[in-house]
Design a protein around this motif. Structure first.
Motif, PDB file in Angstrom:
ATOM      1  N   TYR A  87       0.863  -1.179   0.000  1.00  0.00           N
ATOM      2  CA  TYR A  87       0.000   0.000   0.000  1.00  0.00           C
ATOM      3  C   TYR A  87       0.899   1.229   0.000  1.00  0.00           C
ATOM      4  N   CYS A 109      -8.670   0.717   0.729  1.00  0.00           N
ATOM      5  CA  CYS A 109      -7.932  -0.149  -0.200  1.00  0.00           C
ATOM      6  C   CYS A 109      -7.867  -1.592   0.288  1.00  0.00           C
ATOM      7  N   ASP A 114      -8.944  -0.219  -5.289  1.00  0.00           N
ATOM      8  CA  ASP A 114      -7.569  -0.284  -5.796  1.00  0.00           C
ATOM      9  C   ASP A 114      -6.849   1.043  -5.590  1.00  0.00           C
ATOM     10  N   VAL A 115      -7.625   2.131  -5.641  1.00  0.00           N
ATOM     11  CA  VAL A 115      -7.113   3.474  -5.400  1.00  0.00           C
ATOM     12  C   VAL A 115      -8.095   4.163  -4.462  1.00  0.00           C
ATOM     13  N   TYR A 163      -2.557   3.879  -3.128  1.00  0.00           N
ATOM     14  CA  TYR A 163      -2.571   2.940  -4.251  1.00  0.00           C
ATOM     15  C   TYR A 163      -2.224   1.546  -3.754  1.00  0.00           C
ATOM     16  N   VAL A 167      -1.665  -1.520  -8.877  1.00  0.00           N
ATOM     17  CA  VAL A 167      -2.002  -0.392  -9.741  1.00  0.00           C
ATOM     18  C   VAL A 167      -0.727   0.249 -10.285  1.00  0.00           C
ATOM     19  N   LEU A 168       0.223   0.495  -9.405  1.00  0.00           N
ATOM     20  CA  LEU A 168       1.470   1.139  -9.816  1.00  0.00           C
ATOM     21  C   LEU A 168       2.346   0.198 -10.633  1.00  0.00           C
ATOM     22  N   LYS A 188      -4.856   9.154 -11.814  1.00  0.00           N
ATOM     23  CA  LYS A 188      -6.210   8.629 -11.592  1.00  0.00           C
ATOM     24  C   LYS A 188      -6.837   8.203 -12.918  1.00  0.00           C
ATOM     25  N   ALA A 191      -5.363   4.907 -14.048  1.00  0.00           N
ATOM     26  CA  ALA A 191      -5.887   3.808 -13.230  1.00  0.00           C
ATOM     27  C   ALA A 191      -7.319   3.470 -13.625  1.00  0.00           C
ATOM     28  N   ILE A 198     -11.697   2.945  -8.137  1.00  0.00           N
ATOM     29  CA  ILE A 198     -11.318   4.142  -7.403  1.00  0.00           C
ATOM     30  C   ILE A 198     -12.429   4.501  -6.423  1.00  0.00           C
TER      31      ILE A 198
END
Length: 234
Positions: A87, A109, A114-115, A163, A167-168, A188, A191, A198
């Motif tokens: 995270y 999260c 996910d965000v 995040y 995702v990253l 955003k 994503a 989100i």
């Protein structure tokens, strides 16, 4: 070791020790990465002094020169992913973001998002001590962004975000183009376009009382033009 808070800094000596100690006091074992862009006021030296007592929890990434918020976060994201954090948070150093809300973002999260976005513009969110022109620009920019991108995020320029690592890992970080408000929108947007969930978490945003704002006319202009560029790039 699963939660890392990334805090970019440039001349934040008035705030940096207090914000670090506050984050460390939270339950849940948050780690901190300060990404300092060569602050001439000695911000990095304060961080180094704290590292002597918090070797495992406090980390410092020093860069030469003011290279921009977006590149600071990208460097921080890569650092976090290399070390296996699950995270990864964005947060300002000036207490405009309440560190205690990190817990709420993490909860969102860890329970399906996910965000998680710390949002000023959802029910329960608000802004304190901002002049009317800053509120107008911010709210107007949020509406402008939604109208052009169709992205269902009411606070797309928010800089208080959690995040999940996947995702990253999925977003091509080296292709992220922007550095200011537009960076926050672009992350955003990418994503969302990739299908990640989100969730907006209401927060109270309090304008800084120590140090100087990094807002500039160029940052606002980048966001305005950047939104069109993102939309055309679909």
């Amino acid at each position: 070791m699963d939660k890392l808070v990334i805090i970019p800094t440039y001349n934040e000596k008035e705030n940096i020790e207090r914000i670090i100690l506050k984050v460390l006091s939270l339950p849940g074992s948050f780690h901190i990465l300060i990404v300092d862009d060569g602050s001439p006021d000695g911000t990095a030296a304060i961080v180094k002094s704290l590292q002597q007592n918090y070797t495992e929890q406090v980390h410092l990434l020093e860069r030469s020169g003011k290279l921009g918020l977006g590149t600071a976060y990208i460097a921080g994201f890569k650092w976090a992913l290399e070390r296996g954090y699950q995270y990864i948070f964005e947060m300002d150093a000036d207490f405009s973001h309440n560190p205690e809300d990190l817990i709420r973002l993490h909860h969102a999260c860890s329970n399906g998002a996910d965000v998680a976005v710390g949002s000023r513009y959802v029910p329960g969110g608000k802004v304190v001590n901002w002049p009317w022109d800053r509120i107008f620009i911010s709210k107007g920019g949020a509406l402008y962004t939604r109208l052009i991108t169709f992205m269902p995020v009411k606070d797309p320029t928010a800089g208080f975000v959690c995040y999940r690592s996947k995702v990253l890992q999925t977003i091509p970080l080296d292709k992220v183009q922007f550095v200011g408000y537009a960076f926050q929108i672009e992350m955003k947007y990418r994503a969302w376009k990739l299908g990640f969930k989100i969730e907006e978490v209401p927060i109270t945003f309090i304008d800084r009382t120590e140090g100087q704002s990094k807002m500039s006319k160029g940052i606002v202009q980048e966001a305005m033009y950047g939104v069109w560029k993102m939309r055309k790039g679909d």
